[in-house]
Design a protein around this motif. Structure first.
Motif, PDB file in Angstrom:
ATOM      1  N   GLY A 168       0.890  -1.078  -0.131  1.00  0.00           N
ATOM      2  CA  GLY A 168      -0.068   0.073  -0.236  1.00  0.00           C
ATOM      3  C   GLY A 168       0.705   1.810  -0.204  1.00  0.00           C
ATOM      4  N   ALA A 169       0.205   1.797  -0.203  1.00  0.00           N
ATOM      5  CA  ALA A 169       1.078   3.744   0.138  1.00  0.00           C
ATOM      6  C   ALA A 169       1.021   3.978   1.686  1.00  0.00           C
ATOM      7  N   TRP A 170       2.396   4.472   1.806  1.00  0.00           N
ATOM      8  CA  TRP A 170       3.242   4.983   2.735  1.00  0.00           C
ATOM      9  C   TRP A 170       3.268   6.289   3.513  1.00  0.00           C
ATOM     10  N   THR A 171       2.601   6.699   4.068  1.00  0.00           N
ATOM     11  CA  THR A 171       3.337   8.770   4.310  1.00  0.00           C
ATOM     12  C   THR A 171       3.798   8.554   6.202  1.00  0.00           C
ATOM     13  N   PHE A 172       4.641   9.791   5.417  1.00  0.00           N
ATOM     14  CA  PHE A 172       6.033   9.730   7.061  1.00  0.00           C
ATOM     15  C   PHE A 172       6.143  11.374   7.326  1.00  0.00           C
ATOM     16  N   ASP A 173       5.406  11.832   8.316  1.00  0.00           N
ATOM     17  CA  ASP A 173       5.315  12.957   8.687  1.00  0.00           C
ATOM     18  C   ASP A 173       6.354  13.917   9.552  1.00  0.00           C
ATOM     19  N   ALA A 174       7.254  14.175   8.641  1.00  0.00           N
ATOM     20  CA  ALA A 174       8.350  14.944   8.463  1.00  0.00           C
ATOM     21  C   ALA A 174       8.726  16.175   9.526  1.00  0.00           C
ATOM     22  N   GLY A 175       7.676  16.734   9.157  1.00  0.00           N
ATOM     23  CA  GLY A 175       7.427  18.148   9.245  1.00  0.00           C
ATOM     24  C   GLY A 175       8.145  19.450   8.696  1.00  0.00           C
ATOM     25  N   SER A 176       8.732  19.158   7.762  1.00  0.00           N
ATOM     26  CA  SER A 176       9.199  19.811   7.052  1.00  0.00           C
ATOM     27  C   SER A 176       9.977  19.177   5.514  1.00  0.00           C
ATOM     28  N   CYS A 177       9.964  19.506   4.563  1.00  0.00           N
ATOM     29  CA  CYS A 177      10.376  18.835   2.835  1.00  0.00           C
ATOM     30  C   CYS A 177      11.886  19.075   3.181  1.00  0.00           C
ATOM     31  N   GLY A 178      12.572  17.969   2.830  1.00  0.00           N
ATOM     32  CA  GLY A 178      14.192  18.589   2.564  1.00  0.00           C
ATOM     33  C   GLY A 178      14.514  17.731   4.211  1.00  0.00           C
ATOM     34  N   GLY A 179      15.550  18.165   3.634  1.00  0.00           N
ATOM     35  CA  GLY A 179      16.501  17.027   4.777  1.00  0.00           C
ATOM     36  C   GLY A 179      16.401  15.990   4.950  1.00  0.00           C
ATOM     37  N   SER A 180      17.269  14.898   6.326  1.00  0.00           N
ATOM     38  CA  SER A 180      16.304  13.501   6.630  1.00  0.00           C
ATOM     39  C   SER A 180      16.172  14.494   7.746  1.00  0.00           C
ATOM     40  N   HIS A 181      15.684  13.126   7.878  1.00  0.00           N
ATOM     41  CA  HIS A 181      14.161  12.715   9.488  1.00  0.00           C
ATOM     42  C   HIS A 181      14.544  10.815   9.473  1.00  0.00           C
ATOM     43  N   THR A 182      13.951  10.724  10.176  1.00  0.00           N
ATOM     44  CA  THR A 182      14.402   9.280  11.193  1.00  0.00           C
ATOM     45  C   THR A 182      13.516   8.869  11.952  1.00  0.00           C
ATOM     46  N   PHE A 183      12.503   8.015  11.716  1.00  0.00           N
ATOM     47  CA  PHE A 183      11.104   7.194  12.309  1.00  0.00           C
ATOM     48  C   PHE A 183      11.574   5.975  13.206  1.00  0.00           C
ATOM     49  N   VAL A 184      11.325   5.979  14.765  1.00  0.00           N
ATOM     50  CA  VAL A 184      11.921   4.657  14.968  1.00  0.00           C
ATOM     51  C   VAL A 184       9.708   3.670  14.788  1.00  0.00           C
ATOM     52  N   LEU A 185       9.161   2.712  14.219  1.00  0.00           N
ATOM     53  CA  LEU A 185       8.542   2.148  14.086  1.00  0.00           C
ATOM     54  C   LEU A 185       8.369   0.754  15.039  1.00  0.00           C
ATOM     55  N   ASN A 186       7.535   0.702  16.091  1.00  0.00           N
ATOM     56  CA  ASN A 186       7.090  -0.417  16.169  1.00  0.00           C
ATOM     57  C   ASN A 186       6.305  -1.328  16.343  1.00  0.00           C
TER      58      ASN A 186
END
Length: 209
Positions: A168-186
């Motif tokens: 399916g499709a995934w979305t990640f709310d990074a707060g801003s476009c550009g740069g590097s963003h890390t998410f840790v998901l359980n």
């Protein structure tokens, strides 16, 4: 266990129930143990999954829970002490988009040449229920498919039926476009009935805009 990843989608339906909280435990070494072991060894570097067909949750016919990443030959990796992978999305020039600080990874298998194409696989004879919790990161993460979805804000439960495979499709709310963003998901995975098999695992996702 099948590693044939040419099929995309399933007829699973989402379950409606109260989401479970993943139980986590930590262990600490006492002073005597530290004296015995000496200096701590450096942490092992994670294997970066940067492209390919990625079944982030895979259940084998024997009810073992893990992941299958085609980038590493499609071999099953169980969620035990040997698991050490993170999913990295270098999104420049790919089909991944960003609007209002939210990155969208589309449900399109053609992206797997450039970034991970994330889905789920269940080769067992039982349905499994999956919940997704945000351990750390700038914002919420969602997964949406015709057969159901996941949402770190609502605790939505996804049911993967016996023998099912879906993306399916995934979305990640990074707060801003550009740069590097890390998410840790359980990812918390539990056999729907009788509920005697399951596992949970924290998995790191990195979005490089």
């Amino acid at each position: 266990m099948s590693t044939n990843h040419t099929h995309h989608g399933s007829t699973d339906a989402p379950a409606a129930r109260t989401p479970r909280s993943a139980a986590r435990a930590g262990a600490a070494l006492g002073g005597a143990a530290l004296l015995t072991l000496g200096a701590a060894l450096p942490a092992q570097a994670a294997s970066d999954v940067t492209s390919g067909h990625a079944d982030v949750v895979a259940v084998t016919s024997t009810h073992q829970v893990g992941s299958i990443y085609d980038q590493f030959g499609g071999a099953f990796t169980p969620w035990d002490t040997t698991y050490d992978h993170r999913l990295v999305f270098d999104v420049a020039g790919t089909g991944v988009t960003c609007s209002g600080g939210v990155y969208t990874v589309p449900n399109d298998f053609s992206i797997e040449d450039d970034v991970p194409f994330i889905g789920f696989d269940n080769d067992s004879a039982s349905a499994y229920e999956i919940t997704l919790d945000l351990v750390s990161g700038p914002g919420d993460v969602t997964y949406a498919a015709s057969a159901g979805g996941l949402n770190t804000a609502t605790g939505q439960v996804l049911t993967i039926g016996s023998g099912a495979h879906q993306h399916g499709a995934w979305t990640f709310d990074a707060g801003s476009c550009g740069g590097s963003h890390t998410f840790v998901l359980n990812f918390d995975v539990l056999q729907a009935s009788p509920g005697t098999n399951g596992a949970d695992r924290d998995i790191e996702f990195v979005i490089n805009g």
